[in-house]
Design a protein around this motif. Structure first.
Motif, PDB file in Angstrom:
ATOM      1  N   PRO A 160       0.806  -1.225   0.000  1.00  0.00           N
ATOM      2  CA  PRO A 160       0.000   0.000   0.000  1.00  0.00           C
ATOM      3  C   PRO A 160       0.842   1.280   0.000  1.00  0.00           C
ATOM      4  CG  PRO A 160      -0.314  -1.271   2.038  1.00  0.00           C
ATOM      5  CD  PRO A 160       0.815  -1.898   1.294  1.00  0.00           C
ATOM      6  N   GLY A 161       0.151   2.425  -0.040  1.00  0.00           N
ATOM      7  CA  GLY A 161       0.842   3.696  -0.186  1.00  0.00           C
ATOM      8  C   GLY A 161       1.628   4.143   1.034  1.00  0.00           C
ATOM      9  N   LYS A 162       1.073   3.864   2.225  1.00  0.00           N
ATOM     10  CA  LYS A 162       1.689   4.439   3.427  1.00  0.00           C
ATOM     11  C   LYS A 162       3.102   3.906   3.685  1.00  0.00           C
ATOM     12  CE  LYS A 162       0.142   5.789   8.030  1.00  0.00           C
ATOM     13  NZ  LYS A 162      -1.030   5.619   8.911  1.00  0.00           N
ATOM     14  N   PRO A 163       3.295   2.571   3.725  1.00  0.00           N
ATOM     15  CA  PRO A 163       4.668   2.098   3.945  1.00  0.00           C
ATOM     16  C   PRO A 163       5.624   2.531   2.830  1.00  0.00           C
ATOM     17  CG  PRO A 163       3.189   0.256   3.434  1.00  0.00           C
ATOM     18  CD  PRO A 163       2.331   1.462   3.647  1.00  0.00           C
ATOM     19  N   VAL A 164       5.100   2.706   1.617  1.00  0.00           N
ATOM     20  CA  VAL A 164       5.954   3.164   0.513  1.00  0.00           C
ATOM     21  C   VAL A 164       6.363   4.622   0.744  1.00  0.00           C
ATOM     22  CG1 VAL A 164       5.901   3.843  -1.926  1.00  0.00           C
ATOM     23  CG2 VAL A 164       5.220   1.532  -1.248  1.00  0.00           C
ATOM     24  N   ALA A 165       5.374   5.485   1.084  1.00  0.00           N
ATOM     25  CA  ALA A 165       5.703   6.900   1.309  1.00  0.00           C
ATOM     26  C   ALA A 165       6.707   7.028   2.454  1.00  0.00           C
ATOM     27  CB  ALA A 165       4.433   7.694   1.609  1.00  0.00           C
ATOM     28  N   GLN A 166       6.514   6.216   3.498  1.00  0.00           N
ATOM     29  CA  GLN A 166       7.424   6.287   4.648  1.00  0.00           C
ATOM     30  C   GLN A 166       8.827   5.790   4.282  1.00  0.00           C
ATOM     31  OE1 GLN A 166       4.997   4.107   7.449  1.00  0.00           O
ATOM     32  NE2 GLN A 166       4.020   5.985   8.237  1.00  0.00           N
ATOM     33  N   ALA A 167       8.898   4.714   3.509  1.00  0.00           N
ATOM     34  CA  ALA A 167      10.202   4.182   3.096  1.00  0.00           C
ATOM     35  C   ALA A 167      10.916   5.172   2.181  1.00  0.00           C
ATOM     36  CB  ALA A 167      10.019   2.836   2.393  1.00  0.00           C
ATOM     37  N   LEU A 168      10.161   5.758   1.233  1.00  0.00           N
ATOM     38  CA  LEU A 168      10.782   6.731   0.318  1.00  0.00           C
ATOM     39  C   LEU A 168      11.283   7.944   1.096  1.00  0.00           C
ATOM     40  CD1 LEU A 168       8.381   6.620  -2.791  1.00  0.00           C
ATOM     41  CD2 LEU A 168      10.703   5.685  -2.626  1.00  0.00           C
ATOM     42  N   ASP A 169      10.544   8.347   2.117  1.00  0.00           N
ATOM     43  CA  ASP A 169      10.981   9.476   2.944  1.00  0.00           C
ATOM     44  C   ASP A 169      12.330   9.156   3.598  1.00  0.00           C
ATOM     45  OD1 ASP A 169      10.742  12.019   4.197  1.00  0.00           O
ATOM     46  OD2 ASP A 169      10.052  11.046   6.030  1.00  0.00           O
ATOM     47  N   ARG A 170      12.455   7.925   4.095  1.00  0.00           N
ATOM     48  CA  ARG A 170      13.745   7.540   4.697  1.00  0.00           C
ATOM     49  C   ARG A 170      14.851   7.535   3.641  1.00  0.00           C
ATOM     50  NH1 ARG A 170      10.401   3.810   7.113  1.00  0.00           N
ATOM     51  NH2 ARG A 170      11.349   1.919   6.258  1.00  0.00           N
ATOM     52  N   ALA A 171      14.474   7.333   2.381  1.00  0.00           N
ATOM     53  CA  ALA A 171      15.453   7.333   1.293  1.00  0.00           C
ATOM     54  C   ALA A 171      15.675   8.736   0.718  1.00  0.00           C
ATOM     55  CB  ALA A 171      15.000   6.383   0.189  1.00  0.00           C
ATOM     56  N   GLY A 172      15.070   9.760   1.327  1.00  0.00           N
ATOM     57  CA  GLY A 172      15.295  11.137   0.876  1.00  0.00           C
ATOM     58  C   GLY A 172      14.376  11.580  -0.246  1.00  0.00           C
ATOM     59  N   ILE A 173      13.348  10.782  -0.533  1.00  0.00           N
ATOM     60  CA  ILE A 173      12.390  11.132  -1.590  1.00  0.00           C
ATOM     61  C   ILE A 173      11.036  11.316  -0.908  1.00  0.00           C
ATOM     62  CG2 ILE A 173      11.206  10.292  -3.655  1.00  0.00           C
ATOM     63  CD1 ILE A 173      13.836   8.776  -4.304  1.00  0.00           C
ATOM     64  N   VAL A 174      10.520  12.549  -0.948  1.00  0.00           N
ATOM     65  CA  VAL A 174       9.364  12.878  -0.118  1.00  0.00           C
ATOM     66  C   VAL A 174       8.108  12.994  -0.977  1.00  0.00           C
ATOM     67  CG1 VAL A 174       8.488  14.369   1.705  1.00  0.00           C
ATOM     68  CG2 VAL A 174      10.964  14.194   1.325  1.00  0.00           C
ATOM     69  N   CYS A 175       7.128  12.135  -0.698  1.00  0.00           N
ATOM     70  CA  CYS A 175       5.841  12.216  -1.390  1.00  0.00           C
ATOM     71  C   CYS A 175       4.749  11.993  -0.352  1.00  0.00           C
ATOM     72  CB  CYS A 175       5.757  11.173  -2.504  1.00  0.00           C
ATOM     73  SG  CYS A 175       5.675   9.476  -1.908  1.00  0.00           S
ATOM     74  N   ASN A 176       3.516  11.829  -0.765  1.00  0.00           N
ATOM     75  CA  ASN A 176       2.490  11.505   0.220  1.00  0.00           C
ATOM     76  C   ASN A 176       1.654  10.320  -0.241  1.00  0.00           C
ATOM     77  OD1 ASN A 176       1.199  13.944  -1.449  1.00  0.00           O
ATOM     78  ND2 ASN A 176      -0.482  12.691  -0.681  1.00  0.00           N
ATOM     79  N   TYR A 177       1.222   9.531   0.752  1.00  0.00           N
ATOM     80  CA  TYR A 177       0.291   8.439   0.429  1.00  0.00           C
ATOM     81  C   TYR A 177      -1.065   9.045   0.127  1.00  0.00           C
ATOM     82  CZ  TYR A 177      -1.033   8.604   5.436  1.00  0.00           C
ATOM     83  OH  TYR A 177      -1.446   9.000   6.672  1.00  0.00           O
ATOM     84  N   ASN A 178      -1.828   8.411  -0.728  1.00  0.00           N
ATOM     85  CA  ASN A 178      -3.051   9.027  -1.247  1.00  0.00           C
ATOM     86  C   ASN A 178      -4.056   7.949  -1.639  1.00  0.00           C
ATOM     87  OD1 ASN A 178      -3.106  12.178  -2.279  1.00  0.00           O
ATOM     88  ND2 ASN A 178      -4.742  10.960  -3.198  1.00  0.00           N
TER      89      ASN A 178
END
Ligand SMILES: *Cc1c(COP(=O)(O)O)cnc(C)c1O
Length: 418
Positions: A325-343
């Motif tokens: 799903p979107g939430k764990p992906v958005a959180q993982a990408l944030d840790r990788a320096g890529i900031v988006c939002n789950y939607n």
């Protein structure tokens, strides 16, 4: 004390601001409603204009000492009219949500029927969502998108409008990757004698830069934030034909607000001055070209784009096919320096707080001077990040984080001290 620097007066807050500066410099920011304002816009917001009370409008204030404030607000108004080609502009709404509330206040009574795009389909809270004041105080009917195309279903809009006879119809939204057909909305509104309101919060900069059709001539009332693609301070504009000027101005003040935020008004004027320059047209076009390139890069990695792509600055990705799903992906990408939002995605089987998708946009990375080549690199990182999120591979996320940090050094962020 009164002339000492922020760092001397309040080191805790100063340190947090410095940390945020670093975060904004070192990450790839893909939240489509965010941007980097220029140093000039930032400078205008941090001025003594914040010290002044100016209830009323230029030439008609309830406090003395307005000679400079009136000039600032008149400049902001003139530039807004010029940039968007409208007859009337109110630059005082505190933000996008109060700007929309002012429209309801001007034209609706509690219990009236209003219509807007459903939040889960890509609309905004203030377009009549049930937990919003606009959904509680009015009888709200909501349209969506077609399941097969992911696009607004204008037949549904027309059928709903005819059946429900709303007083207001809002078009525009927060997660619409496609061009909004203002002329078609206007035709529907005309058929039932409703007032069409175009909320261009997300795409105002694209419209100002000629990269998205303008609602002027179709919607008599236009609302927008100033801090998204328009790249100004946090604030809003109400734009309209002359016929609506009085009602809208009265709704903003004294209907809804007290004193305008003069420092914001000045910064809006600066942003509009910047938006009137030829370079801003290049910026707007590049935002769209970058979103296309990012979408193509992601599609090559097997990502599913809602509506199959984008016409504007925004991409909505359904991750169902990636089995995460979107939430764990958005959180993982944030840790990788890529900031988006789950939607949420249209017809999302999952809950809004843990939905199936992510939302990406290119306004901020384009302000840093990135182009299609960089979008390909970002798509590759996103693909690796999603796989790493799926397999709980923290090492890969940290490796991407390091690469992103190095990469961002070549693209200085406007307004962010390094
Ligand atoms: C962002 C947004 C708003 C609200 O703006 P705020 O400044 O967050 O209150 C309203 N409408 C749309 C379509 C938006 O995208």
């Amino acid at each position: 004390m009164t002339s000492a620097s922020l760092a001397a007066v309040d080191p805790e807050i100063a340190q947090l601001i410095a940390a945020e500066e670093l975060r904004q410099a070192q990450s790839v920011r893909l939240i489509p409603s965010e941007n980097y304002t220029s140093a000039a816009v930032l400078e205008a917001t941090g001025t003594v204009l914040t010290n002044k009370y100016s209830e009323g409008y230029p030439g008609r204030r309830y406090y003395e000492g307005q000679e400079h404030i009136d000039a600032v607000e008149n400049l902001a108004i003139a530039r807004a009219k010029q940039v968007f080609g409208v007859e009337h502009a109110n630059v005082q709404p505190y933000s996008g949500s109060p700007a929309n509330l002012a429209v309801y206040l001007a034209y609706c009574a509690p219990g009236d029927t209003v219509m807007g795009m459903a939040l889960p389909a890509g609309g905004h809270l203030t377009h009549g969502h049930k937990v919003s004041a606009t959904g509680k105080w009015f009888r709200s009917v909501q349209y969506g998108v077609r399941k097969d195309t992911g696009r607004i279903d204008l037949d549904e809009v027309r059928a709903l409008a005819r059946a429900e006879r709303p007083r207001l119809i809002f078009c525009g939204g927060t997660a619409i990757p496609r061009t909004i057909d203002f002329a078609a909305f206007a035709e529907i509104a005309r058929e039932i004698d409703a007032l069409l309101v175009a909320d261009i919060a997300h795409i105002a900069g694209l419209i100002a830069g000629g990269a998205h059709p303008s609602p002027v001539g179709h919607a008599e009332i236009i609302t927008t934030t100033t801090h998204k693609t328009l790249r100004g301070p946090r604030g809003a504009l109400l734009l309209s034909t002359q016929g609506h000027a009085k009602a809208l101005d009265r709704a903003v003040f004294p209907g809804l607000q007290g004193g305008p935020h003069n420092h914001t008004t000045a910064a809006i004027a600066v942003a509009l001055h910047e938006a009137a320059q030829p370079e801003f047209r290049d910026y707007a076009r590049q935002v769209v070209a970058n979103a296309k390139a990012l979408g193509e890069g992601l599609a090559e990695h097997g990502f599913e784009l809602i509506s199959g792509g984008t016409d504007n600055h925004l991409l909505l990705i359904d991750l169902a096919g990636k089995d995460i799903p979107g939430k764990p992906v958005a959180q993982a990408l944030d840790r990788a320096g890529i900031v988006c939002n789950y939607n949420t995605v249209p017809f999302d089987p999952r809950k809004p707080f843990d939905p199936s998708g992510i939302r990406l946009g290119t306004p901020a990375v384009t302000s840093r001077g990135m182009g299609p080549e960089e979008m390909g690199q970002i798509a590759t990182w996103i693909n690796e990040g999603v796989q790493a999120a799926w397999s709980h591979d923290e090492g890969t996320l940290m490796r991407i984080r390091g690469e992103v940090h190095e990469f961002t050094k070549a693209f200085p962020a406007p307004g962010v001290p390094v």
